[in-house]
Design a protein around this motif. Structure first.
Motif, PDB file in Angstrom:
ATOM      1  N   VAL A 371     -13.069  13.209 -11.542  1.00 47.84           N
ATOM      2  CA  VAL A 371     -13.328  11.968 -10.815  1.00 47.84           C
ATOM      3  C   VAL A 371     -12.823  10.787 -11.628  1.00 47.84           C
ATOM      4  O   VAL A 371     -12.835  10.819 -12.865  1.00 47.84           O
ATOM      5  CB  VAL A 371     -14.837  11.817 -10.517  1.00 47.84           C
ATOM      6  N   CYS A 372     -12.326   9.763 -10.934  1.00 48.06           N
ATOM      7  CA  CYS A 372     -11.918   8.503 -11.579  1.00 48.06           C
ATOM      8  C   CYS A 372     -12.558   7.332 -10.861  1.00 48.06           C
ATOM      9  O   CYS A 372     -12.794   7.383  -9.645  1.00 48.06           O
ATOM     10  CB  CYS A 372     -10.401   8.300 -11.504  1.00 48.06           C
ATOM     11  N   TRP A 373     -12.816   6.276 -11.615  1.00 48.41           N
ATOM     12  CA  TRP A 373     -13.186   4.986 -11.040  1.00 48.41           C
ATOM     13  C   TRP A 373     -12.116   3.976 -11.411  1.00 48.41           C
ATOM     14  O   TRP A 373     -11.629   3.954 -12.548  1.00 48.41           O
ATOM     15  CB  TRP A 373     -14.522   4.505 -11.585  1.00 48.41           C
ATOM     16  N   ILE A 374     -11.748   3.145 -10.444  1.00 50.37           N
ATOM     17  CA  ILE A 374     -10.805   2.062 -10.702  1.00 50.37           C
ATOM     18  C   ILE A 374     -11.355   0.775 -10.117  1.00 50.37           C
ATOM     19  O   ILE A 374     -12.148   0.793  -9.168  1.00 50.37           O
ATOM     20  CB  ILE A 374      -9.401   2.338 -10.111  1.00 50.37           C
ATOM     21  N   ALA A 375     -10.941  -0.341 -10.707  1.00 53.35           N
ATOM     22  CA  ALA A 375     -11.301  -1.655 -10.192  1.00 53.35           C
ATOM     23  C   ALA A 375     -10.031  -2.421  -9.867  1.00 53.35           C
ATOM     24  O   ALA A 375      -9.028  -2.324 -10.595  1.00 53.35           O
ATOM     25  CB  ALA A 375     -12.125  -2.431 -11.217  1.00 53.35           C
ATOM     26  N   PHE A 376     -10.065  -3.143  -8.763  1.00 51.13           N
ATOM     27  CA  PHE A 376      -8.956  -4.024  -8.399  1.00 51.13           C
ATOM     28  C   PHE A 376      -9.577  -5.269  -7.785  1.00 51.13           C
ATOM     29  O   PHE A 376     -10.250  -5.192  -6.755  1.00 51.13           O
ATOM     30  CB  PHE A 376      -8.015  -3.362  -7.399  1.00 51.13           C
ATOM     31  N   GLN A 398      -4.514   5.362  -4.517  1.00 46.38           N
ATOM     32  CA  GLN A 398      -5.582   4.452  -4.116  1.00 46.38           C
ATOM     33  C   GLN A 398      -5.385   3.064  -4.701  1.00 46.38           C
ATOM     34  O   GLN A 398      -5.612   2.056  -4.034  1.00 46.38           O
ATOM     35  CB  GLN A 398      -6.943   5.016  -4.547  1.00 46.38           C
ATOM     36  N   TYR A 399      -4.923   3.010  -5.938  1.00 49.83           N
ATOM     37  CA  TYR A 399      -4.662   1.698  -6.541  1.00 49.83           C
ATOM     38  C   TYR A 399      -3.578   0.953  -5.763  1.00 49.83           C
ATOM     39  O   TYR A 399      -3.691  -0.255  -5.517  1.00 49.83           O
ATOM     40  CB  TYR A 399      -4.264   1.877  -8.011  1.00 49.83           C
ATOM     41  N   LYS A 400      -2.540   1.673  -5.374  1.00 54.13           N
ATOM     42  CA  LYS A 400      -1.475   1.037  -4.596  1.00 54.13           C
ATOM     43  C   LYS A 400      -1.997   0.540  -3.251  1.00 54.13           C
ATOM     44  O   LYS A 400      -1.573  -0.527  -2.764  1.00 54.13           O
ATOM     45  CB  LYS A 400      -0.319   2.017  -4.394  1.00 54.13           C
ATOM     46  N   LEU A 401      -2.894   1.290  -2.648  1.00 59.75           N
ATOM     47  CA  LEU A 401      -3.486   0.844  -1.383  1.00 59.75           C
ATOM     48  C   LEU A 401      -4.278  -0.426  -1.575  1.00 59.75           C
ATOM     49  O   LEU A 401      -4.206  -1.356  -0.748  1.00 59.75           O
ATOM     50  CB  LEU A 401      -4.395   1.939  -0.812  1.00 59.75           C
ATOM     51  N   LEU A 402      -5.023  -0.509  -2.655  1.00 68.47           N
ATOM     52  CA  LEU A 402      -5.777  -1.726  -2.915  1.00 68.47           C
ATOM     53  C   LEU A 402      -4.866  -2.910  -3.172  1.00 68.47           C
ATOM     54  O   LEU A 402      -5.161  -4.052  -2.813  1.00 68.47           O
ATOM     55  CB  LEU A 402      -6.701  -1.512  -4.126  1.00 68.47           C
TER      56      LEU A 402
END
Length: 406
Positions: A371-376, A398-402
């Protein structure tokens, strides 16, 4: 914990609304946490989608009812609000949405498969919630509450009568609710002694069941007091519910501020076997899925979370960018078992991602998927994967989507 992570990784990314996105800066790079510059073009997202989806293309005949059910869920109290000792929910991440397609199932009720709509016609949408005294099932009292809208008050009364007639046990009266149909079973060969009560309230059917595996002898008066308090809280909560006219439910908007369009969608390999949880949930509705709702609500309140979008990833919209660090720390503390998880490398060129995998040599590693957590900006995403490589690509996507539209 294993179930939590498996399903939460496919359960509850959020991005900017079209307006905010259009007003953002033109650069394709992003200054991540602690000033780290994320070169979005260098992120390896594999074959996963990186542009927002058209949520309307996913609409089905049940979609509007799902949205209405979530509105009911946002007004349904937690069991811990009925009694603050009921702070656990081992049903975490089981769907709470009730629709004509996803009909309720009532334990201990003599209902034949497929006959619900025959004896209780007119179900519009509803919500189910649960709470228990102990972390493990069967070690203390448990309470189920269902709040179900019907097409009319008459339909709700018919449903209450018909379902009560199918619920065996001795009759009992609930203080202040003489219209409630209540039965209790003080002893059963398998399972727990229980009390079940049905109440028609306007066009809503309210159902409360108390299971008590530990009280000997079973005290119906004590259980009836819990039922009464549950009805009190449910009716109070429903004052905050604005029912959608039935002829408008099918056209209810599926997305909220473009949040759902920027989640990573399910693919054929990770689609849930049960009900598809894909939706946007107000904070209160989302917390019904939590295994520790008191802790989850405290963390979301602290970060100022308002909405949570869920598909193959879970995205939280916080108060501001500075709130994301605290939220990730709280979610990690809640979701991760330190005995079985260890930190692993972040995806290449995405150093701000916080990623974990099962420790080498543990038994049943499939119960502890990576699992990973990212913030944007003001958004936090939780991403799960089949293995670390897959996780890294999903997290990059997911980062690119954000970041899309920035």
């Amino acid at each position: 914990m294993g179930q939590c992570l498996r399903i939460c990784a496919t359960a509850l990314a959020v991005a900017f609304t079209l307006t905010v996105g259009a007003c953002g800066r033109d650069t394709k790079d992003d200054a991540g946490e602690n000033g780290a510059v994320i070169e979005i073009s260098k992120l390896d997202s594999g074959n996963y989608p990186t542009t927002p989806s058209d949520v309307e293309k996913t609409r089905t005949d049940d979609s509007g009812a799902v949205r209405e059910a979530i509105k009911i869920g946002a007004a349904t109290p937690f069991v811990m609000e009925v009694d603050n000792r009921f702070i656990f929910d081992y049903h975490g991440y089981i769907s709470r949405i009730l629709t004509p397609r996803s009909k309720p199932e009532f334990t201990g009720t003599k209902l034949e498969s497929g006959e619900f709509n025959t004896i209780a016609p007119g179900l519009v949408a509803g919500w189910y919630t649960f709470g228990q005294r102990r972390a493990e099932p069967g070690l203390g009292r448990e309470i189920e509450m269902d709040v179900i809208r019907f097409s009319s008050s008459d339909s709700a009364k018919i449903a209450a009568q018909a379902l009560a007639d199918r619920t065996p046990g001795e009759g009992f009266r609930i203080t202040d609710y003489p219209a409630a149909r209540t039965t209790y079973v003080p002893k059963v060969p398998y399972g727990s002694p229980r009390m079940a009560s049905w109440l028609a309230h306007d066009d809503m059917l309210l159902y409360v069941r108390v299971d008590d595996p530990i009280s000997i002898p079973f005290d119906p008066a004590e259980q009836a007091d819990l039922v009464k308090r549950a009805f009190d809280k449910i009716i109070e909560g429903l004052k905050g519910y604005s029912p959608t006219p039935i002829d408008q439910i099918k056209s209810l908007q599926l997305d909220v501020d473009g949040l759902l369009s920027r989640t990573l969608p399910f693919d054929k390999d990770n689609r849930p076997s049960g009900s598809d949880p894909t939706a946007v949930y107000p904070k209160h509705a989302a917390v019904h899925f939590a295994q520790h709702p008191n802790l989850t609500m405290a963390a979301l309140d602290d970060a100022g979370v308002d909405d949570i979008a869920e598909s193959a990833t879970v995205i939280y919209r916080t108060r501001d960018a500075s709130s994301t660090t605290r939220l990730i720390a709280a979610l990690e503390a809640s979701d991760l078992d330190e005995e079985n998880y260890a930190k692993v490398d972040s995806p290449t060129n995405l150093p701000t991602a916080q990623c974990y995998n099962a420790k080498p040599g543990i038994s049943s590693p499939s119960n502890y998927p990576p699992v990973c957590w990212i913030a944007f900006d003001r958004y936090v995403a939780r991403v799960g994967g089949r293995n670390v490589q897959d996780l890294h690509q999903r997290t990059a996507a997911q980062y690119k989507l954000l970041a899309s539209g920035r």
